[in-house]
Design a protein around this motif. Sequence first.
Motif, short mmCIF file in Angstrom:
data_model
loop_
_atom_site.label_atom_id
_atom_site.label_comp_id
_atom_site.label_asym_id
_atom_site.label_seq_id
_atom_site.Cartn_x
_atom_site.Cartn_y
_atom_site.Cartn_z
N TYR A 76 0.80 -1.23 0.00
CA TYR A 76 0.00 0.00 0.00
C TYR A 76 0.83 1.28 0.00
O TYR A 76 0.49 2.25 -0.68
CB TYR A 76 -0.95 0.03 1.19
N PRO A 77 1.95 1.35 0.75
CA PRO A 77 2.70 2.61 0.75
C PRO A 77 3.40 2.93 -0.57
O PRO A 77 3.85 4.06 -0.76
CB PRO A 77 3.73 2.41 1.87
N GLY A 78 3.51 1.96 -1.48
CA GLY A 78 4.16 2.20 -2.75
C GLY A 78 3.26 2.93 -3.72
O GLY A 78 2.13 3.33 -3.41
N GLU A 79 3.74 3.09 -4.96
CA GLU A 79 2.99 3.86 -5.96
C GLU A 79 2.19 2.98 -6.90
O GLU A 79 1.49 3.51 -7.78
CB GLU A 79 3.97 4.73 -6.76
N VAL A 80 2.23 1.66 -6.74
CA VAL A 80 1.53 0.76 -7.66
C VAL A 80 0.16 0.39 -7.12
O VAL A 80 -0.87 0.57 -7.79
CB VAL A 80 2.37 -0.52 -7.90
N LEU A 316 -3.95 2.91 -12.86
CA LEU A 316 -3.89 2.77 -14.31
C LEU A 316 -2.51 3.10 -14.86
O LEU A 316 -2.06 2.52 -15.85
CB LEU A 316 -4.93 3.68 -14.97
N SER A 317 -1.82 4.01 -14.21
CA SER A 317 -0.48 4.39 -14.68
C SER A 317 0.49 3.22 -14.65
O SER A 317 1.44 3.18 -15.44
CB SER A 317 0.07 5.54 -13.83
N PHE A 318 0.23 2.25 -13.77
CA PHE A 318 1.10 1.08 -13.74
C PHE A 318 0.94 0.26 -15.01
O PHE A 318 1.91 -0.23 -15.58
CB PHE A 318 0.79 0.23 -12.50
N TYR A 319 -0.29 0.11 -15.47
CA TYR A 319 -0.54 -0.63 -16.70
C TYR A 319 0.20 0.01 -17.87
O TYR A 319 0.73 -0.68 -18.76
CB TYR A 319 -2.04 -0.66 -16.99
N ILE A 365 -11.29 2.19 -14.05
CA ILE A 365 -10.75 3.20 -13.14
C ILE A 365 -9.43 2.70 -12.54
O ILE A 365 -8.52 3.48 -12.27
CB ILE A 365 -11.75 3.51 -12.02
N PHE A 366 -9.35 1.38 -12.35
CA PHE A 366 -8.15 0.74 -11.85
C PHE A 366 -7.87 -0.49 -12.72
O PHE A 366 -8.71 -0.91 -13.52
CB PHE A 366 -8.33 0.27 -10.40
N VAL A 367 -6.70 -1.08 -12.54
CA VAL A 367 -6.46 -2.44 -13.02
C VAL A 367 -6.26 -3.31 -11.79
O VAL A 367 -6.00 -2.82 -10.69
CB VAL A 367 -5.24 -2.53 -13.96
N TYR A 368 -6.37 -4.61 -11.98
CA TYR A 368 -6.24 -5.57 -10.88
C TYR A 368 -5.28 -6.67 -11.29
O TYR A 368 -5.17 -7.02 -12.46
CB TYR A 368 -7.60 -6.16 -10.52
N ASN A 369 -4.59 -7.21 -10.30
CA ASN A 369 -3.60 -8.24 -10.63
C ASN A 369 -4.25 -9.62 -10.62
O ASN A 369 -5.17 -9.90 -9.85
CB ASN A 369 -2.41 -8.15 -9.68
N LEU A 370 -3.74 -10.47 -11.50
CA LEU A 370 -4.28 -11.81 -11.68
C LEU A 370 -3.31 -12.88 -11.21
O LEU A 370 -3.42 -14.05 -11.60
CB LEU A 370 -4.62 -12.05 -13.16
N LYS A 371 -2.36 -12.51 -10.36
CA LYS A 371 -1.38 -13.48 -9.87
C LYS A 371 -2.00 -14.47 -8.88
O LYS A 371 -1.42 -15.53 -8.62
CB LYS A 371 -0.21 -12.77 -9.21
N TYR A 372 -3.11 -14.11 -8.30
CA TYR A 372 -3.74 -14.95 -7.28
C TYR A 372 -5.18 -15.23 -7.70
O TYR A 372 -6.10 -14.57 -7.21
CB TYR A 372 -3.67 -14.27 -5.91
N PRO A 373 -5.39 -16.18 -8.61
CA PRO A 373 -6.71 -16.39 -9.17
C PRO A 373 -7.76 -16.69 -8.10
O PRO A 373 -7.54 -17.46 -7.17
CB PRO A 373 -6.52 -17.60 -10.09
N PHE A 451 7.58 -8.14 -9.95
CA PHE A 451 7.18 -8.57 -8.60
C PHE A 451 6.00 -7.79 -8.02
O PHE A 451 5.81 -7.79 -6.80
CB PHE A 451 8.38 -8.46 -7.65
N PHE A 452 5.20 -7.15 -8.88
CA PHE A 452 4.06 -6.41 -8.32
C PHE A 452 3.17 -7.36 -7.52
O PHE A 452 2.94 -8.50 -7.87
CB PHE A 452 3.28 -5.68 -9.40
#
Length: 524
Positions: A76-80, A316-319, A365-373, A451-452
């Motif tokens: 959470y404290p990071g920018e991603v 979104l900027s991360f994408y 509005i956001f993207v979401y990670n799919l590393k943990y289905p 490693f996001f």
Amino acid sequence: MKRTINKNVFFLAAMLSTTFLSCEKGLEEETFSVLDANTLSLPANGEQAVRGTYAALKDNGGYGYYAGYLYWLYEYPGEVVTTRANARQGVQLDQLTYDANNSTINDVWTSIYRLVSRANESEEIIKKINYKENGSSEALQKQHLGEVRFLRALAYFDATSLWGSVPLLNKPSSEFTEADENPPLTDQADIEAAMIADLQYAEANLPESYPGSEVARATAGAAKSLLGRLYMRRLEWKKAADKLAEVMGKGYDLRTPAEGGIVSLFSRDNRSDNEFIFVLKSSNETSAYGVNSNSFGQNSTPWDFNRGWGNFPLHLSFYSIFNPEDSRRNLLTGVYNTIYGQVVAVPKEYGGIGEEADRDTTLAIFVYNLKYPHTGNYNYSGYNNVPIIRYADVLLMRAEALNELNGINQESLDLINQIRSRSGLQNYSLIDFSSKDALRDAIFEERNKEFFMEGRRRDDLIRWGLAASGGSNPLLKFKEKVVPALKNPSTYSDAVNYALFPYPQKEIQSNTSLDPSINNGRVK
């Protein structure tokens, strides 16, 4: 520490949690009617103590420790990663409005010391057992000791990463003096010396591998990798490079494109892989949530995607930083069909396909990670094992250490290129970089994409700042990257050391050796 160290409670919990490494069958637990440590005299009891120590990594599952809450503090404290407005405790962490009463900060502190307590009690039990006279071997005894000492070092790695100096407890409660009931803070350097001793013992006495049925046990490679990670944090580049080199050629590798690449690495069906050096094991049983599972499945994606809770949205900027050819971008929700029949797409300005005028598409509005289905239904169990150390991290850490030692060099590029080529990107060459600083920046940006949501970004930003400033400013890159992502940039204060979290208020109140002044400079 009276509230976090309780011999009877944690010893009981350790001995009841005997199924952590055999959780394919779910929640079967063996209950012991006699818990007197003097009666635990067989090698099987040593094995039970080890398994109970591993179980503390998930701290009763659900959100506990590596099953969820630790990543709130690391991501959470990071920018991603950001959070939804109603996430309360998460919003404080995301917006850098740190509070000593934050329940997540308190929960992680408690989880860490619960693991430390179990490791200390287990170490004492194992030492007292005569393995050889009971049909086993001294080698197994040393392995068991190596496992619990590895876990104790991991706990203290997290504690010192998050708080710096913390109380050092490395003996069983049976040896506590009155002073140990309210332990003072120990200098971080002294704690790290104890960690190094634990990890050196572990690497010397742990096996290179285990049978497939025992995935998630600490190996010599895991101990070496964690020791290398510690040396990296200390900016001891030569020690780090040498130690990480010892992990290479030991049976670990990257999951290749022919095997499905990085996307398949995080497949729900991939329960183990040579790229995973150490993981938190989770259960695939539908009833495992809250006990033997993790929270990433339901928290990683939103309700309209697969009935997830969406507590880890990504900017979104991360994408937008991903090359469209980068296969790692496929681990983000660039476009998806909702459970309501709509299409949600990243806007074109961020590299997606969404257009404002497209009536059939809702702009993300956001993207979401799919590393943990997530399972896509009301089974909230997180099926996937949670990677704590993987081989890609070893390669990129060694590349970084070699750059800090030697400047631009071919081996660093070769190591980075293994990661890039696996992701479908062109290799770097020496002419692509003009300086050590430029290569350092490229390594950290590569780490960001690799490693996001694996709990590495906060530590990376701090180490990046230290390296770029010659060790003088750990927040150099943190401020540069994080402030533009804040909803209100004025919440950042140069008077606060965001490299350290505030000590939990509950701990200050229960430990008479601590005073509220220890949080000066950690909160506004």
